[in-house]
Scaffold this motif. Structure first.
Motif, PDB file in Angstrom:
ATOM      1  N   THR A  82       0.808  -1.208   0.000  1.00 51.76           N
ATOM      2  CA  THR A  82       0.000   0.000   0.000  1.00 51.76           C
ATOM      3  C   THR A  82       0.846   1.265   0.000  1.00 51.76           C
ATOM      4  O   THR A  82       0.743   2.096  -0.899  1.00 51.76           O
ATOM      5  CB  THR A  82      -0.946   0.012   1.213  1.00 51.76           C
ATOM      6  N   ARG A 120       0.024   1.669  -4.255  1.00 53.58           N
ATOM      7  CA  ARG A 120       0.080   3.097  -4.597  1.00 53.58           C
ATOM      8  C   ARG A 120       1.554   3.488  -4.712  1.00 53.58           C
ATOM      9  O   ARG A 120       2.163   3.964  -3.753  1.00 53.58           O
ATOM     10  CB  ARG A 120      -0.611   3.920  -3.514  1.00 53.58           C
ATOM     11  N   TRP A 123       2.684   7.002  -3.445  1.00 53.54           N
ATOM     12  CA  TRP A 123       2.173   7.503  -2.172  1.00 53.54           C
ATOM     13  C   TRP A 123       3.256   8.179  -1.344  1.00 53.54           C
ATOM     14  O   TRP A 123       3.054   9.247  -0.772  1.00 53.54           O
ATOM     15  CB  TRP A 123       1.548   6.369  -1.363  1.00 53.54           C
TER      16      TRP A 123
END
Length: 216
Positions: A82, A120, A123
């Motif tokens: 993530t 992501r 990010w």
């Protein structure tokens, strides 16, 4: 705060079954160098793996893919799917492991199948303001200690120089991954005690300055 990590991230680091504190990498190296293993490479690798997967001394079989995650590493897998997508591959010229090439599509497929999430990849740079961490932290950061042990490969991507008067970098030639945040033992070397003492002094000064600012 310290950037090194959380000291309870890896339960197998805490204590040897017989009760004596120990350094995992040192013990793994001892297992590999054990002369009783002769020149049997697999026996040496087993001895090292035994330190990691059998820290309790109770395991009779090492099922590396049983999803039980006794070391608490699933949190890292989630984060790597993530927030912390880091492309790494490897060659077999400097390693015992097979050569590998990193492919984003492979990572994305794994994360989708394992967690039903999509990585992501931008990010980190979006959240923390681009690639120049020194420039960004000068604008909004304060009271941060970045400790890096230069024996740790991760130190190459760490903050190794002071960014400001209150964003401080501490390095140690012989240090490794967040060793400053681990429990203290009688076996700790002098340099590690000095690092911890310096960190405590710096944080104490910050707290003193804060409480002094509250005085009318």
């Amino acid at each position: 705060m310290s950037s090194s990590g959380q000291m309870n991230s890896y339960p197998f680091l805490i204590q040897h079954p017989i009760g004596a504190s120990f350094r995992p990498l040192m013990q793994m190296c001892k297992a590999i160098d054990d002369p009783t293993g002769g020149n049997d490479t697999f026996a040496k690798l087993y001895g090292a793996a035994n330190i990691y997967y059998n820290y309790s001394g109770d395991a009779t079989c090492f099922d590396l893919d049983d999803n039980s995650d006794p070391h608490g590493l699933s949190e890292w897998t989630w984060q790597a799917c993530t927030e912390m997508v880091m492309p790494t591959d490897g060659n077999n010229k400097e390693s015992i492991f097979p050569a590998s090439e990193w492919e984003y599509s492979d990572r994305a497929s794994f994360c989708k199948a394992y967690f039903n999430v999509e990585p992501r990849p931008t990010w980190i740079t979006t959240e923390f303001g681009g690639h120049d961490i020194s420039r960004v932290l000068k604008r909004f950061g304060s009271n941060i200690i970045f400790f890096n042990g230069l024996r740790d490969p991760w130190s190459g991507g760490g903050v190794l120089k002071n960014i400001s008067k209150s964003i401080i970098a501490i390095t140690a030639k012989d240090g490794a991954h967040h060793v400053d945040l681990r429990f203290s033992t009688s076996e700790d070397p002098g340099w590690l005690k000095d690092v911890r003492r310096r960190e405590v002094n710096i944080i104490t000064e910050w707290l003193s300055q804060y409480y002094h600012s509250l005085t009318p």
